[in-house]
Scaffold this motif. Structure first.
Motif, PDB file in Angstrom:
ATOM      1  N   GLY A  27       0.837  -1.182   0.000  1.00  0.00           N
ATOM      2  CA  GLY A  27       0.000   0.000   0.000  1.00  0.00           C
ATOM      3  C   GLY A  27       0.877   1.239   0.000  1.00  0.00           C
ATOM      4  O   GLY A  27       1.490   1.565   1.015  1.00  0.00           O
ATOM      5  N   PRO A  28       0.990   1.940  -1.117  1.00  0.00           N
ATOM      6  CA  PRO A  28       1.985   3.010  -1.244  1.00  0.00           C
ATOM      7  C   PRO A  28       1.565   4.354  -0.676  1.00  0.00           C
ATOM      8  O   PRO A  28       2.354   5.296  -0.696  1.00  0.00           O
ATOM      9  CB  PRO A  28       2.167   3.113  -2.758  1.00  0.00           C
ATOM     10  N   GLY A  29       0.334   4.476  -0.171  1.00  0.00           N
ATOM     11  CA  GLY A  29      -0.157   5.783   0.260  1.00  0.00           C
ATOM     12  C   GLY A  29      -1.096   6.366  -0.768  1.00  0.00           C
ATOM     13  O   GLY A  29      -1.294   5.812  -1.855  1.00  0.00           O
ATOM     14  N   SER A  30      -1.680   7.534  -0.435  1.00  0.00           N
ATOM     15  CA  SER A  30      -2.704   8.067  -1.334  1.00  0.00           C
ATOM     16  C   SER A  30      -2.762   9.588  -1.385  1.00  0.00           C
ATOM     17  O   SER A  30      -3.665  10.133  -2.026  1.00  0.00           O
ATOM     18  CB  SER A  30      -4.082   7.547  -0.893  1.00  0.00           C
ATOM     19  N   THR A  31      -1.829  10.287  -0.739  1.00  0.00           N
ATOM     20  CA  THR A  31      -1.947  11.742  -0.710  1.00  0.00           C
ATOM     21  C   THR A  31      -1.197  12.383  -1.872  1.00  0.00           C
ATOM     22  O   THR A  31      -0.211  11.849  -2.383  1.00  0.00           O
ATOM     23  CB  THR A  31      -1.408  12.324   0.603  1.00  0.00           C
ATOM     24  N   LEU A  32      -1.680  13.551  -2.267  1.00  0.00           N
ATOM     25  CA  LEU A  32      -1.017  14.304  -3.326  1.00  0.00           C
ATOM     26  C   LEU A  32       0.428  14.615  -2.968  1.00  0.00           C
ATOM     27  O   LEU A  32       1.309  14.595  -3.834  1.00  0.00           O
ATOM     28  CB  LEU A  32      -1.783  15.602  -3.583  1.00  0.00           C
ATOM     29  N   ALA A  33       0.680  14.868  -1.698  1.00  0.00           N
ATOM     30  CA  ALA A  33       2.032  15.209  -1.263  1.00  0.00           C
ATOM     31  C   ALA A  33       3.004  14.057  -1.437  1.00  0.00           C
ATOM     32  O   ALA A  33       4.219  14.267  -1.531  1.00  0.00           O
ATOM     33  CB  ALA A  33       2.007  15.660   0.199  1.00  0.00           C
ATOM     34  N   GLU A  34       2.477  12.821  -1.484  1.00  0.00           N
ATOM     35  CA  GLU A  34       3.328  11.638  -1.608  1.00  0.00           C
ATOM     36  C   GLU A  34       3.464  11.145  -3.044  1.00  0.00           C
ATOM     37  O   GLU A  34       4.009  10.062  -3.274  1.00  0.00           O
ATOM     38  CB  GLU A  34       2.749  10.487  -0.781  1.00  0.00           C
ATOM     39  N   ALA A  35       2.989  11.885  -4.006  1.00  0.00           N
ATOM     40  CA  ALA A  35       2.849  11.361  -5.368  1.00  0.00           C
ATOM     41  C   ALA A  35       4.137  10.754  -5.906  1.00  0.00           C
ATOM     42  O   ALA A  35       4.134   9.628  -6.435  1.00  0.00           O
ATOM     43  CB  ALA A  35       2.341  12.461  -6.296  1.00  0.00           C
ATOM     44  N   ASP A  36       5.244  11.472  -5.813  1.00  0.00           N
ATOM     45  CA  ASP A  36       6.498  10.951  -6.363  1.00  0.00           C
ATOM     46  C   ASP A  36       6.931   9.679  -5.649  1.00  0.00           C
ATOM     47  O   ASP A  36       7.375   8.711  -6.287  1.00  0.00           O
ATOM     48  CB  ASP A  36       7.601  12.007  -6.260  1.00  0.00           C
ATOM     49  N   GLU A  37       6.797   9.671  -4.333  1.00  0.00           N
ATOM     50  CA  GLU A  37       7.187   8.490  -3.559  1.00  0.00           C
ATOM     51  C   GLU A  37       6.297   7.298  -3.876  1.00  0.00           C
ATOM     52  O   GLU A  37       6.755   6.149  -3.921  1.00  0.00           O
ATOM     53  CB  GLU A  37       7.135   8.803  -2.062  1.00  0.00           C
ATOM     54  N   ILE A  38       5.014   7.560  -4.111  1.00  0.00           N
ATOM     55  CA  ILE A  38       4.094   6.484  -4.469  1.00  0.00           C
ATOM     56  C   ILE A  38       4.521   5.816  -5.773  1.00  0.00           C
ATOM     57  O   ILE A  38       4.570   4.587  -5.875  1.00  0.00           O
ATOM     58  CB  ILE A  38       2.660   7.039  -4.562  1.00  0.00           C
ATOM     59  N   VAL A  39       4.843   6.602  -6.780  1.00  0.00           N
ATOM     60  CA  VAL A  39       5.276   6.042  -8.059  1.00  0.00           C
ATOM     61  C   VAL A  39       6.552   5.233  -7.882  1.00  0.00           C
ATOM     62  O   VAL A  39       6.663   4.094  -8.365  1.00  0.00           O
ATOM     63  CB  VAL A  39       5.466   7.159  -9.104  1.00  0.00           C
ATOM     64  N   ARG A  40       7.540   5.791  -7.184  1.00  0.00           N
ATOM     65  CA  ARG A  40       8.798   5.063  -6.967  1.00  0.00           C
ATOM     66  C   ARG A  40       8.564   3.756  -6.220  1.00  0.00           C
ATOM     67  O   ARG A  40       9.154   2.715  -6.552  1.00  0.00           O
ATOM     68  CB  ARG A  40       9.791   5.935  -6.197  1.00  0.00           C
ATOM     69  N   GLY A  41       7.713   3.801  -5.202  1.00  0.00           N
ATOM     70  CA  GLY A  41       7.474   2.609  -4.407  1.00  0.00           C
ATOM     71  C   GLY A  41       6.819   1.497  -5.200  1.00  0.00           C
ATOM     72  O   GLY A  41       7.199   0.325  -5.087  1.00  0.00           O
ATOM     73  N   VAL A  42       5.823   1.832  -6.022  1.00  0.00           N
ATOM     74  CA  VAL A  42       5.145   0.792  -6.803  1.00  0.00           C
ATOM     75  C   VAL A  42       6.068   0.258  -7.896  1.00  0.00           C
ATOM     76  O   VAL A  42       6.064  -0.949  -8.182  1.00  0.00           O
ATOM     77  CB  VAL A  42       3.824   1.332  -7.376  1.00  0.00           C
TER      78      VAL A  42
END
Length: 306
Positions: free
Chosen positions: A14-29
């Motif tokens: 579960g990579p998160g869901s906030t706009l502030a985390e967008a770059d980290e979400i992409v990298r994590g997935v």
């Protein structure tokens, strides 16, 4: 238990869901995909302006990956017209070679849903809408004759089903009525409130799912249980890997391996979603999850079931 173990084990992130985390979400997935995880899970709360929209996020992440499956856990059904949801899923499935699961719920935050402009449904009606939606999504998949459907909540006329198979369906059912829908209609179930395999709530709920499955002529073992794990991975073993309510909160890598192996072998768990809660950084937790815990649990389970 052996019949469950013959089925697929799902390990997710579960990579998160906030706009502030967008770059980290992409990298994590992208990392989860390279590391061989089975799926990633994003939440669906469109009434919060700080959150990423779930299906736009799902589409982008599927486009940035090659093998990992994507699922919204769970789709906020009241905010999405069912025929459009069916088309969204068939499009994602076609573009990503089937790498999509429909996670769906009856709606759990009705004050927020109402702020989004959606008429409020009473609990029993929301559950009927859930069951109707699952059936209609499946009818609008897999090709065949045009579909005309005059339901309680949705009406369609002469719609061509998309020529791709319907995705597997996982529900986020909590109450007895929706749990019974899971038993009758779903391929998987995500217990609510992060209830885990030792939870009396999970055990009582799973019984309702299985009884409904049997009554519908289904094998209960065909319904996977996927547990959300908002827990930490620590550098050293912890004395109390569970909180005062008995919920798993994490521990060392070996404690995770032992706990998840037991969950699969003794309690019928089919999969887990790691959310990296409590780690110094999500990236560090994800690395331990993908490189140390998941392979070891797979190996331990395979050794036991031969």
């Amino acid at each position: 238990m052996p019949e469950r173990l013959a089925r697929k084990l799902w390990f997710g992130y579960g990579p998160g869901s906030t706009l502030a985390e967008a770059d980290e979400i992409v990298r994590g997935v992208e990392h989860a995909d390279r590391a061989g995880l089975d799926f990633f899970a994003v939440s669906d709360h469109p009434y919060y302006g700080s959150r990423l929209e779930a299906y736009a996020t799902l589409g982008l992440l599927l486009g940035r990956t090659r093998a990992i499956t994507g699922v919204v856990t769970v789709t906020n059904l009241p905010t999405r017209p069912v025929p459009l949801l069916a088309r969204t899923l068939s499009t994602l499935s076609a573009l990503a070679q089937g790498r999509v699961v429909l996670g769906i719920g009856a709606g759990g935050y009705w004050d927020d849903i109402a702020r989004f402009g959606v008429p409020r449904l009473e609990p029993a009606a929301a559950v009927r809408a859930l069951e109707e939606a699952i059936g209609l999504v499946r009818s609008l998949s897999g090709g065949g004759a045009p579909v005309t459907f005059d339901g309680e909540f949705t009406r369609v006329e002469a719609l061509d089903p998309a020529p791709v198979p319907a995705p597997p369906v996982w529900t986020g059912s909590v109450g007895p009525r929706s749990l019974a829908v899971t038993g009758r209609r779903a391929d998987g179930w995500i217990p609510g409130n992060a209830a885990d395999w030792h939870s009396p709530r999970y055990q009582a709920s799973r019984r309702i799912v299985e009884e409904a499955a049997v009554a519908a002529g289904r094998d209960p073992a065909d319904i996977a249980t996927i547990f959300n794990l908002p827990a930490r991975i620590t550098d050293r073993p912890v004395d109390a890997p569970r909180d005062e309510t008995g919920r798993w909160t994490g521990g060392s890598v070996q404690q995770w391996i032992d706990e998840l192996t037991e969950a699969v072998l003794e309690h019928g768990a089919s999969g887990f979603v790691f959310f990296a809660a409590g780690d110094p950084s999500r990236a560090k937790g994800l690395e331990r999850w993908t490189q140390e815990i998941v392979p070891a649990v797979r190996e331990a389970v395979a050794k036991e079931v031969g």
